[in-house]
Design a protein around this motif. Structure first.
Motif, PDB file in Angstrom:
ATOM      1  N   VAL A 111      26.126   5.751  48.760  1.00  0.00           N
ATOM      2  CA  VAL A 111      25.584   7.096  48.548  1.00  0.00           C
ATOM      3  C   VAL A 111      25.429   7.814  49.891  1.00  0.00           C
ATOM      4  O   VAL A 111      25.777   8.987  50.035  1.00  0.00           O
ATOM      5  N   LEU A 112      24.946   7.110  50.891  1.00  0.00           N
ATOM      6  CA  LEU A 112      24.778   7.718  52.221  1.00  0.00           C
ATOM      7  C   LEU A 112      26.116   8.245  52.745  1.00  0.00           C
ATOM      8  O   LEU A 112      26.224   9.383  53.205  1.00  0.00           O
ATOM      9  N   ALA A 113      27.134   7.413  52.651  1.00  0.00           N
ATOM     10  CA  ALA A 113      28.460   7.805  53.170  1.00  0.00           C
ATOM     11  C   ALA A 113      28.983   9.032  52.432  1.00  0.00           C
ATOM     12  O   ALA A 113      29.472   9.990  53.054  1.00  0.00           O
ATOM     13  N   ALA A 114      28.813   9.036  51.122  1.00  0.00           N
ATOM     14  CA  ALA A 114      29.313  10.169  50.335  1.00  0.00           C
ATOM     15  C   ALA A 114      28.556  11.440  50.699  1.00  0.00           C
ATOM     16  O   ALA A 114      29.143  12.528  50.810  1.00  0.00           O
ATOM     17  N   ARG A 115      27.253  11.308  50.925  1.00  0.00           N
ATOM     18  CA  ARG A 115      26.463  12.506  51.228  1.00  0.00           C
ATOM     19  C   ARG A 115      26.772  13.058  52.616  1.00  0.00           C
ATOM     20  O   ARG A 115      26.831  14.281  52.800  1.00  0.00           O
ATOM     21  N   LEU A 116      26.949  12.190  53.593  1.00  0.00           N
ATOM     22  CA  LEU A 116      27.286  12.689  54.935  1.00  0.00           C
ATOM     23  C   LEU A 116      28.654  13.368  54.916  1.00  0.00           C
ATOM     24  O   LEU A 116      28.850  14.433  55.517  1.00  0.00           O
ATOM     25  N   ALA A 117      29.580  12.770  54.175  1.00  0.00           N
ATOM     26  CA  ALA A 117      30.924  13.372  54.072  1.00  0.00           C
ATOM     27  C   ALA A 117      30.835  14.723  53.367  1.00  0.00           C
ATOM     28  O   ALA A 117      31.413  15.720  53.795  1.00  0.00           O
ATOM     29  N   GLY A 118      30.030  14.758  52.316  1.00  0.00           N
ATOM     30  CA  GLY A 118      29.910  16.013  51.550  1.00  0.00           C
ATOM     31  C   GLY A 118      29.214  17.097  52.345  1.00  0.00           C
ATOM     32  O   GLY A 118      29.564  18.283  52.254  1.00  0.00           O
ATOM     33  N   ARG A 119      28.234  16.727  53.160  1.00  0.00           N
ATOM     34  CA  ARG A 119      27.507  17.711  53.974  1.00  0.00           C
ATOM     35  C   ARG A 119      28.402  18.249  55.089  1.00  0.00           C
ATOM     36  O   ARG A 119      28.387  19.441  55.379  1.00  0.00           O
ATOM     37  N   GLY A 120      29.111  17.378  55.746  1.00  0.00           N
ATOM     38  CA  GLY A 120      30.093  17.803  56.746  1.00  0.00           C
ATOM     39  C   GLY A 120      29.488  18.389  58.009  1.00  0.00           C
ATOM     40  O   GLY A 120      30.152  19.127  58.746  1.00  0.00           O
ATOM     41  N   ARG A 121      28.224  18.074  58.287  1.00  0.00           N
ATOM     42  CA  ARG A 121      27.585  18.641  59.502  1.00  0.00           C
ATOM     43  C   ARG A 121      28.072  17.927  60.744  1.00  0.00           C
ATOM     44  O   ARG A 121      28.258  18.524  61.801  1.00  0.00           O
ATOM     45  N   GLU A 122      28.308  16.612  60.623  1.00  0.00           N
ATOM     46  CA  GLU A 122      28.782  15.831  61.763  1.00  0.00           C
ATOM     47  C   GLU A 122      30.267  15.509  61.626  1.00  0.00           C
ATOM     48  O   GLU A 122      30.822  15.514  60.531  1.00  0.00           O
ATOM     49  N   SER A 123      30.853  15.149  62.747  1.00  0.00           N
ATOM     50  CA  SER A 123      32.260  14.705  62.727  1.00  0.00           C
ATOM     51  C   SER A 123      32.333  13.357  62.014  1.00  0.00           C
ATOM     52  O   SER A 123      31.327  12.665  61.852  1.00  0.00           O
ATOM     53  N   THR A 124      33.525  12.977  61.598  1.00  0.00           N
ATOM     54  CA  THR A 124      33.715  11.685  60.925  1.00  0.00           C
ATOM     55  C   THR A 124      33.236  10.548  61.807  1.00  0.00           C
ATOM     56  O   THR A 124      32.563   9.616  61.359  1.00  0.00           O
TER      57      THR A 124
END
Ligand SMILES: Nc1ncnc2c1ncn2[C@@H]1O[C@H](COP(=O)(O)OP(=O)(O)OP(=O)(O)O)[C@@H](O)[C@H]1O
Ligand SMILES: O=P(O)(O)OC[C@H]1O[C@H](OP(=O)(O)O)[C@H](O)[C@@H]1O
Length: 190
Positions: A128-141
């Motif tokens: 869930v964390l990974a999906a949310r960070l990817a979905g937010r897109g605030r930081e680089s990969t």
């Protein structure tokens, strides 16, 4: 510990990047008028978005720190974070509660500084964390991967009043769980 009994609680919202700390804090303030968000001072670019914070350069941060502005400060993710002491006192006046997004590493210091202090450790699965960070897109990969690597960092020993808040599901469920911890003698909100 410098705590006047008329001051309301400092509510530490902690947990891994992407778990929903900022989302939960905003929803809690919308649901409960006695709660407010502490506006942090951060050396994050002004245009980064997300939480309402005071962006400063590292030089400005150092000046504020030297002037004694911060009740607590720390570094994480290549950034500097400061909690303005005067704002915490003002927002705790008349028993009101103030929500603060702390680093997990700062919690032992914080519980000594603030006294009336409760910790909400927000949790969600790594997926869930990974999906949310990817979905937010605030930081680089690359930065997302670095943040995810910190996800399982344990809380320090010696903490009191720690409560787990599962934010894997609907945000509204996490809000109700958090309110039940902060105001245990009040019925569930509609
Ligand atoms: N319960 C939820 N269900 C679905 N999406 C959520 C939920 N909670 C938060 N999100 C979304 O997940 C992303 C991360 O949330 P948020 O920015 O609040 O996390 P955070 O813990 O504050 O992260 P960071 O520590 O990196 O600032 C956001 O896009 C947010 O909209
Ligand atoms: O992993 P830990 O040390 O608990 O937290 C690291 C950083 O992440 C959160 O800030 P933000 O969500 O990046 O603004 C915390 O407040 C801390 O500054």
């Amino acid at each position: 510990m410098t705590d006047d009994i008329s001051l309301g609680p400092v509510i530490a919202i902690v947990g891994p990047s992407g778990v929903g700390k900022d989302s939960l804090m905003e929803a809690l303030v919308a649901a409960e008028p006695r709660l407010s968000l502490l506006k942090r001072v951060i050396t994050r670019a002004p245009e980064a978005g997300g939480e309402d914070y005071t962006p400063v350069t590292e030089a400005e941060f150092a000046q504020r720190e030297a002037a004694g502005e911060f009740a607590l400060h720390w570094s994480a993710h290549g950034l500097l974070y400061g909690v303005p002491a005067a704002a915490v006192v003002a927002q705790r006046a008349a028993g009101r509660g103030v929500l603060v997004n702390f680093s997990r590493a700062m919690l032992v210091d914080a519980q000594d500084v603030f006294g009336n202090f409760v910790i909400l450790n927000v949790t969600a699965s790594p997926e869930v964390l990974a999906a949310r960070l990817a979905g937010r897109g605030r930081e680089s990969t690359e930065e997302q991967a670095k943040r995810l690597a910190q996800a399982s960092k344990p809380l320090p020993e010696g903490l009191h009043h720690v409560h787990q808040i599962d934010n894997s599901g609907e945000l509204s469920a996490a809000v109700q769980a958090a309110l039940a911890v902060i105001y245990p003698d009040q019925p569930e909100r509609a």
